[in-house]
Design an enzyme around this catalytic site. Structure first.
Site, mmCIF file in Angstrom:
data_model
loop_
_atom_site.group_PDB
_atom_site.id
_atom_site.type_symbol
_atom_site.label_atom_id
_atom_site.label_comp_id
_atom_site.label_asym_id
_atom_site.label_seq_id
_atom_site.Cartn_x
_atom_site.Cartn_y
_atom_site.Cartn_z
ATOM 1 N N HIS A 14 0.868 -1.204 0.000
ATOM 2 C CA HIS A 14 0.000 0.000 0.000
ATOM 3 C C HIS A 14 0.892 1.238 0.000
ATOM 4 O O HIS A 14 1.513 1.561 1.002
ATOM 5 C CB HIS A 14 -0.910 0.018 1.237
ATOM 6 C CG HIS A 14 -1.894 1.140 1.224
ATOM 7 N ND1 HIS A 14 -3.243 0.944 1.432
ATOM 8 C CD2 HIS A 14 -1.755 2.479 1.032
ATOM 9 C CE1 HIS A 14 -3.875 2.102 1.354
ATOM 10 N NE2 HIS A 14 -2.984 3.056 1.126
ATOM 11 N N HIS A 16 1.509 5.424 -1.667
ATOM 12 C CA HIS A 16 1.173 6.601 -2.487
ATOM 13 C C HIS A 16 2.471 7.161 -3.050
ATOM 14 O O HIS A 16 3.321 7.628 -2.297
ATOM 15 C CB HIS A 16 0.460 7.661 -1.635
ATOM 16 C CG HIS A 16 -0.829 7.166 -1.072
ATOM 17 N ND1 HIS A 16 -2.036 7.299 -1.725
ATOM 18 C CD2 HIS A 16 -1.095 6.496 0.071
ATOM 19 C CE1 HIS A 16 -2.992 6.739 -1.004
ATOM 20 N NE2 HIS A 16 -2.450 6.232 0.087
ATOM 21 N N ARG A 18 2.385 9.451 -5.675
ATOM 22 C CA ARG A 18 2.122 10.756 -6.320
ATOM 23 C C ARG A 18 2.601 10.745 -7.778
ATOM 24 O O ARG A 18 2.763 9.714 -8.377
ATOM 25 C CB ARG A 18 2.774 11.913 -5.530
ATOM 26 C CG ARG A 18 2.540 11.878 -4.027
ATOM 27 C CD ARG A 18 1.093 11.832 -3.653
ATOM 28 N NE ARG A 18 0.906 12.069 -2.216
ATOM 29 C CZ ARG A 18 -0.141 11.653 -1.518
ATOM 30 N NH1 ARG A 18 -1.102 10.947 -2.099
ATOM 31 N NH2 ARG A 18 -0.261 11.930 -0.248
ATOM 32 N N ASN A 42 -5.040 7.394 -6.203
ATOM 33 C CA ASN A 42 -5.749 8.649 -5.868
ATOM 34 C C ASN A 42 -4.962 9.892 -6.288
ATOM 35 O O ASN A 42 -4.698 10.788 -5.497
ATOM 36 C CB ASN A 42 -6.108 8.703 -4.365
ATOM 37 C CG ASN A 42 -4.892 8.709 -3.457
ATOM 38 O OD1 ASN A 42 -3.850 8.170 -3.797
ATOM 39 N ND2 ASN A 42 -5.035 9.314 -2.281
ATOM 40 N N LYS A 100 -9.212 -0.130 -5.963
ATOM 41 C CA LYS A 100 -9.264 0.517 -4.651
ATOM 42 C C LYS A 100 -10.623 1.169 -4.437
ATOM 43 O O LYS A 100 -11.087 1.959 -5.271
ATOM 44 C CB LYS A 100 -8.161 1.577 -4.569
ATOM 45 C CG LYS A 100 -8.101 2.361 -3.263
ATOM 46 C CD LYS A 100 -7.562 1.515 -2.118
ATOM 47 C CE LYS A 100 -7.693 2.228 -0.768
ATOM 48 N NZ LYS A 100 -6.682 3.231 -0.525
ATOM 49 N N HIS A 137 -10.395 1.353 1.542
ATOM 50 C CA HIS A 137 -10.209 2.349 2.592
ATOM 51 C C HIS A 137 -11.431 2.176 3.485
ATOM 52 O O HIS A 137 -12.521 2.616 3.137
ATOM 53 C CB HIS A 137 -10.129 3.764 2.017
ATOM 54 C CG HIS A 137 -9.880 4.789 3.089
ATOM 55 N ND1 HIS A 137 -8.688 5.462 3.210
ATOM 56 C CD2 HIS A 137 -10.662 5.202 4.112
ATOM 57 C CE1 HIS A 137 -8.754 6.255 4.274
ATOM 58 N NE2 HIS A 137 -9.934 6.127 4.830
ATOM 59 N N HIS A 175 -4.698 -0.538 5.787
ATOM 60 C CA HIS A 175 -4.234 0.259 6.941
ATOM 61 C C HIS A 175 -5.161 0.181 8.156
ATOM 62 O O HIS A 175 -5.704 1.190 8.602
ATOM 63 C CB HIS A 175 -3.983 1.725 6.543
ATOM 64 C CG HIS A 175 -5.004 2.354 5.631
ATOM 65 N ND1 HIS A 175 -6.341 2.358 5.899
ATOM 66 C CD2 HIS A 175 -4.854 2.997 4.454
ATOM 67 C CE1 HIS A 175 -6.970 2.983 4.918
ATOM 68 N NE2 HIS A 175 -6.088 3.372 4.026
ATOM 69 N N LEU A 220 -5.061 9.350 7.755
ATOM 70 C CA LEU A 220 -6.372 8.705 7.782
ATOM 71 C C LEU A 220 -6.239 7.259 7.326
ATOM 72 O O LEU A 220 -5.568 7.022 6.323
ATOM 73 C CB LEU A 220 -7.363 9.459 6.885
ATOM 74 C CG LEU A 220 -7.754 10.838 7.420
ATOM 75 C CD1 LEU A 220 -8.523 11.622 6.370
ATOM 76 C CD2 LEU A 220 -8.562 10.716 8.710
ATOM 77 N N ASP A 248 1.373 2.689 3.501
ATOM 78 C CA ASP A 248 0.524 3.865 3.296
ATOM 79 C C ASP A 248 1.354 5.153 3.326
ATOM 80 O O ASP A 248 0.853 6.212 3.722
ATOM 81 C CB ASP A 248 -0.612 3.940 4.317
ATOM 82 C CG ASP A 248 -1.736 4.875 3.871
ATOM 83 O OD1 ASP A 248 -1.806 5.203 2.670
ATOM 84 O OD2 ASP A 248 -2.531 5.302 4.728
ATOM 85 N N HIS A 252 3.082 14.633 1.599
ATOM 86 C CA HIS A 252 2.526 15.951 1.263
ATOM 87 C C HIS A 252 3.637 16.947 1.558
ATOM 88 O O HIS A 252 4.399 16.755 2.516
ATOM 89 C CB HIS A 252 1.318 16.290 2.146
ATOM 90 C CG HIS A 252 0.106 15.444 1.882
ATOM 91 N ND1 HIS A 252 -0.806 15.720 0.891
ATOM 92 C CD2 HIS A 252 -0.336 14.320 2.488
ATOM 93 C CE1 HIS A 252 -1.776 14.817 0.903
ATOM 94 N NE2 HIS A 252 -1.510 13.945 1.858
ATOM 95 N N ALA A 264 -3.913 15.098 5.316
ATOM 96 C CA ALA A 264 -3.752 13.793 5.969
ATOM 97 C C ALA A 264 -2.708 12.986 5.221
ATOM 98 O O ALA A 264 -2.751 12.892 3.996
ATOM 99 C CB ALA A 264 -5.080 13.050 5.964
HETATM 100 O O1 DOR Z 1 -3.590 9.792 5.446
HETATM 101 C C1 DOR Z 1 -3.875 9.435 4.320
HETATM 102 N N1 DOR Z 1 -3.286 9.981 3.244
HETATM 103 N N2 DOR Z 1 -4.803 8.495 4.163
HETATM 104 C C2 DOR Z 1 -5.265 8.160 2.961
HETATM 105 O O2 DOR Z 1 -6.144 7.339 2.891
HETATM 106 C C3 DOR Z 1 -4.780 8.840 1.748
HETATM 107 C C4 DOR Z 1 -3.461 9.417 1.956
HETATM 108 C C5 DOR Z 1 -3.051 10.409 0.887
HETATM 109 O O3 DOR Z 1 -3.201 10.080 -0.292
HETATM 110 O O4 DOR Z 1 -2.548 11.465 1.237
HETATM 111 ZN ZN ZN Z 2 -3.429 5.025 1.432
#
Ligand code: DOR
Ligand code: ZN
Length: 346
Positions: A14, A16, A18, A42, A100, A137, A175, A220, A248, A252, A264
């Site tokens: 899992h 991200h 970007r 996402n 997802k 999720h 998660h 999250l 996860d 950011h 988040a």
């Molecule tokens: O904290 C999180 N950030 N939870 C998620 O489900 C998505 C993720 C994000 O893409 O920033």
């Molecule tokens: Zn995630």
């Protein structure tokens, strides 16, 4: 003599990554440790078509520094309008390995997610038929439901009825953060599994508020009470085979985290395997780290484990306060603290 542990090279189930400059900055941290990763869809706009997923995969491969060995495993972003045949075609063509489920409004870039699980019933039926895993999720999103209860409510309101309708569906509760979710997965069939992040093994909800608001501890699903952290740790280290590694990692920009409405997500990719090693050591379960990190995920997905081995050494390393090799500074998980393990030759 330095204490060491050698395991098969792990995978991250899992992640991200970007896109663009951010992806180029964060990708090497994951590729340093993990052979493969399930890449979350996402983006903005989300990755809803096989064509977009293939193009994203190609951008990731192009951004991989020379000499690094890493395979992105792509996923589809489900919307109310997802089409069963498109989903199946992308799976049959090997473009994506799973889809997802973001309940609409649950988290970052989830606005196009699913507004009512019944709306995707035909897609889920198709996934059940072809053995394509649904990655959830697992949180409900209604404003009146307390943020700390959203995962537990998802079990009764969404997961149980969904799996009753689709008993053969391969389902990953992503998660997990609660005793409830750990129990639900443990009690389920072997088609049900869960990923667990480093932060949900190491912090409880106090971390978000200790001495003031700590945006870098905010993700999250949000961290829960200590009793839940302990239940999730027991699940991860207990050797059941249903719980496996999924960081996860969700970068950011520092400025987007440290703002009046901080995003988040916890960027844990830089020292993820080291953080998991700490947890398994503390639980007296270092011997089970390999199954959690390198064997149970491949088995669930029906993919062979990696042949390569990596070694962790019990040598302290300091996590940098800030990482500044992209366009914008990022603050990593455990910034400025010492990790007790180090991935050798990394
Ligand atoms: O904290 C999180 N950030 N939870 C998620 O489900 C998505 C993720 C994000 O893409 O920033
Ligand atoms: Zn995630």
């Amino acid at each position: 003599m330095v204490e060491t542990i050698t395991i098969r090279r792990p995978d991250d189930w899992h992640l991200h990554l970007r896109d663009g400059a951010m992806m180029e900055a964060v990708l090497p941290y994951t590729a340093r440790q993990f052979a493969r990763a399930i890449v979350m869809p996402n983006l903005s706009p989300p990755v809803t078509t096989a064509k977009a997923a293939a193009a994203y995969r190609d951008r990731i491969n192009a951004a991989l520094p020379g000499g690094m060995d890493f395979t992105p495993l792509m996923t589809a972003y489900l919307t109310d309008d997802s089409d069963p045949e498109d989903m199946a075609a992308g799976f049959a063509d090997g473009i994506w390995v799973a889809a997802k489920l973001y309940p609409a409004g649950a988290t970052t870039n989830s606005a196009s997610g699913v507004t009512d699980i019944r709306k995707i019933d035909a897609v889920v039926a198709k996934m059940e038929e072809i053995g394509m895993p649904l990655l959830a999720h697992g949180e409900v999103t209604q404003d009146h439901v307390d943020i700390f209860d959203r995962e537990a409510r998802f079990i009764d309101e969404v997961a149980v009825p969904l799996l009753k309708r689709h008993p053969a569906l391969k389902f990953v509760f992503e998660h997990i953060t609660t005793r409830d979710a750990a129990q639900f997965v443990a009690d389920g069939s072997d088609r049900i599994a869960a990923t667990i992040t480093p932060q949900h093994l190491q912090i409880n909800r106090n971390a978000i508020f200790k001495g003031g608001i700590n945006p870098h501890a905010y993700c999250l699903p949000i961290a829960k009470r200590e009793e839940h952290r302990l239940a999730v740790r027991a699940a991860a280290t207990g050797g059941s085979g249903k719980f496996f590694l999924g960081t996860d990692s969700a970068p950011h920009a520092k400025s987007a985290k440290e703002s009046a409405c901080g995003c988040a997500g916890i960027f844990n990719a830089p020292h993820a395997i080291e953080a998991y090693a700490e947890v398994f050591e503390e639980e007296g379960a270092l011997g089970r780290l390999e199954a959690f990190a390198s064997l149970d995920g491949p088995r669930f997905y029906g993919i062979v484990p990696n042949e390569e081995r990596v070694t962790l050494e019990k040598v302290e390393v300091e996590v940098p306060a800030e990482i500044d090799d992209g366009t914008e500074p990022l603050v990593p998980y455990r910034a400025g603290t010492m990790m007790r393990w180090r991935l050798a030759s990394a």
